[in-house]
Design an enzyme around this catalytic site. Structure first.
Site, PDB file in Angstrom:
ATOM      1  NE  ARG A  15      -1.968  -1.724   3.537  1.00 57.36           N
ATOM      2  CZ  ARG A  15      -2.390  -1.903   4.799  1.00 57.36           C
ATOM      3  NH1 ARG A  15      -3.618  -1.516   5.134  1.00 57.36           N
ATOM      4  NH2 ARG A  15      -1.600  -2.444   5.710  1.00 57.36           N
ATOM      5  CE  LYS A  75       0.756  -2.268   9.616  1.00 55.00           C
ATOM      6  NZ  LYS A  75      -0.398  -2.493  10.542  1.00 55.00           N
ATOM      7  CE1 TYR A  94      -5.290   2.177  10.350  1.00 51.58           C
ATOM      8  CE2 TYR A  94      -4.123   1.787   8.285  1.00 51.58           C
ATOM      9  CZ  TYR A  94      -5.311   1.986   8.978  1.00 51.58           C
ATOM     10  OH  TYR A  94      -6.502   2.004   8.310  1.00 51.58           O
ATOM     11  CG  HIS A  96      -1.822  -0.978  15.373  1.00 56.92           C
ATOM     12  ND1 HIS A  96      -3.170  -1.053  15.679  1.00 56.92           N
ATOM     13  CD2 HIS A  96      -1.741  -0.926  14.018  1.00 56.92           C
ATOM     14  CE1 HIS A  96      -3.877  -1.057  14.559  1.00 56.92           C
ATOM     15  NE2 HIS A  96      -3.031  -0.966  13.540  1.00 56.92           N
ATOM     16  CD  GLU A 118      -3.460   2.863  15.552  1.00 51.68           C
ATOM     17  OE1 GLU A 118      -2.544   2.817  16.400  1.00 51.68           O
ATOM     18  OE2 GLU A 118      -3.251   3.203  14.358  1.00 51.68           O
ATOM     19  CB  SER A 134     -11.770  -2.922  10.337  1.00 49.22           C
ATOM     20  OG  SER A 134     -10.858  -2.343  11.238  1.00 49.22           O
ATOM     21  CG  ASP A 198     -19.819  -7.803  19.851  1.00 49.42           C
ATOM     22  OD1 ASP A 198     -18.970  -7.564  18.975  1.00 49.42           O
ATOM     23  OD2 ASP A 198     -20.004  -7.046  20.829  1.00 49.42           O
ATOM     24  CB  SER A 220     -19.106 -12.500  23.461  1.00 48.13           C
ATOM     25  OG  SER A 220     -17.785 -12.973  23.632  1.00 48.13           O
ATOM     26  CB  VAL A 239     -12.250  -8.571  20.252  1.00 47.38           C
ATOM     27  CG1 VAL A 239     -12.514  -7.619  21.411  1.00 47.38           C
ATOM     28  CG2 VAL A 239     -13.355  -9.622  20.165  1.00 47.38           C
ATOM     29  CB  VAL A 267      -8.816  -9.599  12.251  1.00 43.59           C
ATOM     30  CG1 VAL A 267      -8.868  -8.201  11.642  1.00 43.59           C
ATOM     31  CG2 VAL A 267      -9.260 -10.628  11.208  1.00 43.59           C
ATOM     32  CB  ILE A 269      -2.316 -10.173  14.983  1.00 44.28           C
ATOM     33  CG1 ILE A 269      -0.945 -10.632  15.486  1.00 44.28           C
ATOM     34  CG2 ILE A 269      -2.241  -9.605  13.579  1.00 44.28           C
ATOM     35  CD1 ILE A 269      -0.987 -11.415  16.782  1.00 44.28           C
ATOM     36  CG  ASP A 270      -2.084  -4.558  12.974  1.00 47.28           C
ATOM     37  OD1 ASP A 270      -0.895  -4.869  12.809  1.00 47.28           O
ATOM     38  OD2 ASP A 270      -2.843  -4.275  12.035  1.00 47.28           O
ATOM     39  CB  VAL A 298      -0.829 -11.535   8.030  1.00 45.38           C
ATOM     40  CG1 VAL A 298      -0.234 -10.383   7.231  1.00 45.38           C
ATOM     41  CG2 VAL A 298      -0.309 -12.874   7.507  1.00 45.38           C
ATOM     42  CG  ASN A 300       1.147  -6.174   6.426  1.00 45.83           C
ATOM     43  OD1 ASN A 300       1.330  -7.331   6.794  1.00 45.83           O
ATOM     44  ND2 ASN A 300       1.873  -5.614   5.468  1.00 45.83           N
TER      45      ASN A 300
END
Length: 365
Positions: A15, A75, A94, A96, A118, A134, A198, A220, A239, A267, A269-270, A298, A300
C-alpha cells in the site's frame, strides 16, 4: 506544507500513503508533495502518475524525511524510519503502540508528533480511518482461512460451504464490529455455517436482521466462546478496544480443543491479538501451527489487496491530511477533537490516555 510519501518497508506491504488523485488535491491547495520513487508501484501507481498530479519524485526515503514536514504512511515506521524522524516531523499512519513498546519509545525519543489512524475518532465515536481496513481485513480473513483449510496448505481438507449431501463447515467469528461484519459477509457468502459472538446486543441484532436464518448470533461469554471455537473449522478473532491491547478472549485450551487442521485467523494481531496462542506473522510467512491448529496472524492483512486497500484508505485519510497541511498539526487537532484523539505522541510525551495506560511501566524510566 511539504508532505512526504515514503515507500513502505514493512514485509510485503504494497500500500501507499497517498494516491496520485490525493496528490492532485493537495497540490491544488498549494502544498508540495514529495514521493519516494516507486512508492506507489505495489498498488499500481507509477512515478509518472504522481509527477503528472504535481508531486516531486525523490530518489530515497532519506530525501523524503529530510525535506518533508508531514510524513504520510500506511504502516508503523520500521526501525530505519524511526531513526530518520526529528522533532519537526508530524507522522500520520497506523501505529498500534499498545502492542509495540519499542516503537513508542523510539517515537518519544525522536520528539516528533505521531498521529495514529486507528485512534482518530468520528463525531459519532466511530473509527473512520480504521474502518475501511477492518472491513477489508474481515473479508480477507475468511478467504485466508478457506485457503489454509485446504489439505495442500496444511489444513484438514474441507470446503467451508460444503456441497449437496455434505454439511457446510462451522465458522466462529468473535466480535461483531466492522471487521467482524466483513468476516460474516464473506463466510455467509461462501455458504458456511456461521456464528458471530459479541457483548453488544445492538450489533448482533443488526446482523441477525440482515442475514436472518443464514447466521447464528450469541452473546459473548467465556462459555459461548469456548463452545463455538471448539466446534469451528475456522475461528476468526476481530475484537478491538481503541488504543488498547486486544483482550485474550480465546485461551490455549480452547484452541487445543479444536479439530486438528482447523484454522484461526487473528485480525486483532496488530493490537496484540485476541487468541492466547497468537504471534505476529507476515505475508511472506503467514501461518504456523500451534496446538494442532494453523494460525494466520498477519499484521497487515489488507496489504494482500494493495490497490483496493490504498484507494479505500486514502478516501478516508485525505480530509485529515488536508487539515494537517492547511493548519499545522497543533491547530488541526485543536479544531477537531476526533483528530486530537489520534495524537498518540508529541514532543516526547504520550498524548493518548488509552495508549499511555497500556504502556505504563513498559517504557522504562
Amino acid at each position: 506544507m511539504r508532505i512526504g510519501v515514503p515507500k513502505e518497508t514493512k514485509t510485503a506491504e504494497y500500500r501507499v500513503g497517498l494516491t496520485p488523485a490525493a496528490v492532485r488535491e493537495l497540490a491544488a491547495a498549494g502544498h508540495h508533495v514529495l514521493a519516494e520513487t516507486d512508492a506507489g508501484s505495489g498498488a499500481g501507481f507509477a512515478d509518472s502518475d504522481y509527477r503528472a498530479a504535481g508531486a516531486e519524485i525523490v530518489a530515497s526515503a532519506d530525501a523524503v524525511f529530510a525535506e518533508a514536514e508531514l510524513i504520510v504512511k500506511v504502516k508503523e515506521p520500521q526501525p530505519e524510519e524511526v531513526a530518520r524522524l526529528a522533532p519537526h516531523h508530524v507522522l500520520f499512519c497506523y501505529l498500534h503502540l499498545a502492542a509495540n513498546p519499542s516503537l513508542a519509545r523510539g517515537l518519544l525519543e525522536a520528539g516528533c508528533a505521531a498521529i495514529a489512524y486507528e485512534t482518530v475518532a468520528s463525531p459519532a465515536g466511530g473509527l473512520p480511518l480504521l474502518a475501511p481496513m477492518s472491513r477489508i481485513a474481515g473479508r480477507l480473513a475468511v478467504q485466508a482461512g478457506a485457503r489454509f483449510l485446504e489439505r495442500g496448505a496444511g489444513g484438514m481438507g474441507v470446503l467451508l460451504g460444503g456441497v449437496p449431501g455434505v454439511a457446510p463447515e462451522r465458522v466462529t467469528i468473535v466480535g461483531a464490529g466492522v471487521a467482524g461484519t466483513g468476516a460474516v459477509e464473506a463466510a455467509v457468502g461462501l455458504g458456511a455455517d456461521v456464528t458471530v459472538l459479541d457483548t453488544d446486543i445492538d450489533k448482533l441484532d443488526r446482523l441477525a436482521a440482515r442475514f436472518e436464518h443464514r447466521l447464528r448470533t450469541e452473546y459473548s461469554t467465556a462459555d459461548s466462546i469456548a463452545r463455538n471455537v471448539e466446534r469451528a473449522a475456522l475461528a476468526v478473532g476481530t475484537v478491538l478496544i481503541p488504543g488498547r491491547s486486544a483482550p485474550k478472549l480465546v485461551t490455549a485450551d480452547m484452541v487445543r480443543a479444536m479439530r486438528r487442521g482447523s484454522v484461526v485467523v487473528d485480525v486483532a494481531i496488530d493490537q496484540g491479538g485476541c487468541f492466547a496462542t497468537s504471534r505476529p506473522t507476515t505475508h511472506a510467512d503467514p501461518v504456523y501451527e500451534a496446538c494442532g491448529v494453523l494460525h494466520y496472524c498477519v499484521t497487515n492483512i489488507p496489504a494482500a489487496v494493495p490497490r483496493t486497500a490504498t484507494l479505500a484508505l486514502v478516501n478516508a485519510t485525505l480530509p485529515y491530511v488536508r487539515a494537517l497541511a492547511d493548519h499545522g498539526f497543533e491547530e488541526a487537532v485543536r479544531r477537531d477533537p476526533g483528530l486530537a484523539k489520534g495524537l498518540n505522541v508529541a514532543a516526547g510525551v504520550l498524548r493518548n490516555d488509552a495508549v499511555a495506560a497500556d504502556l505504563a511501566g513498559l517504557l522504562g524510566p
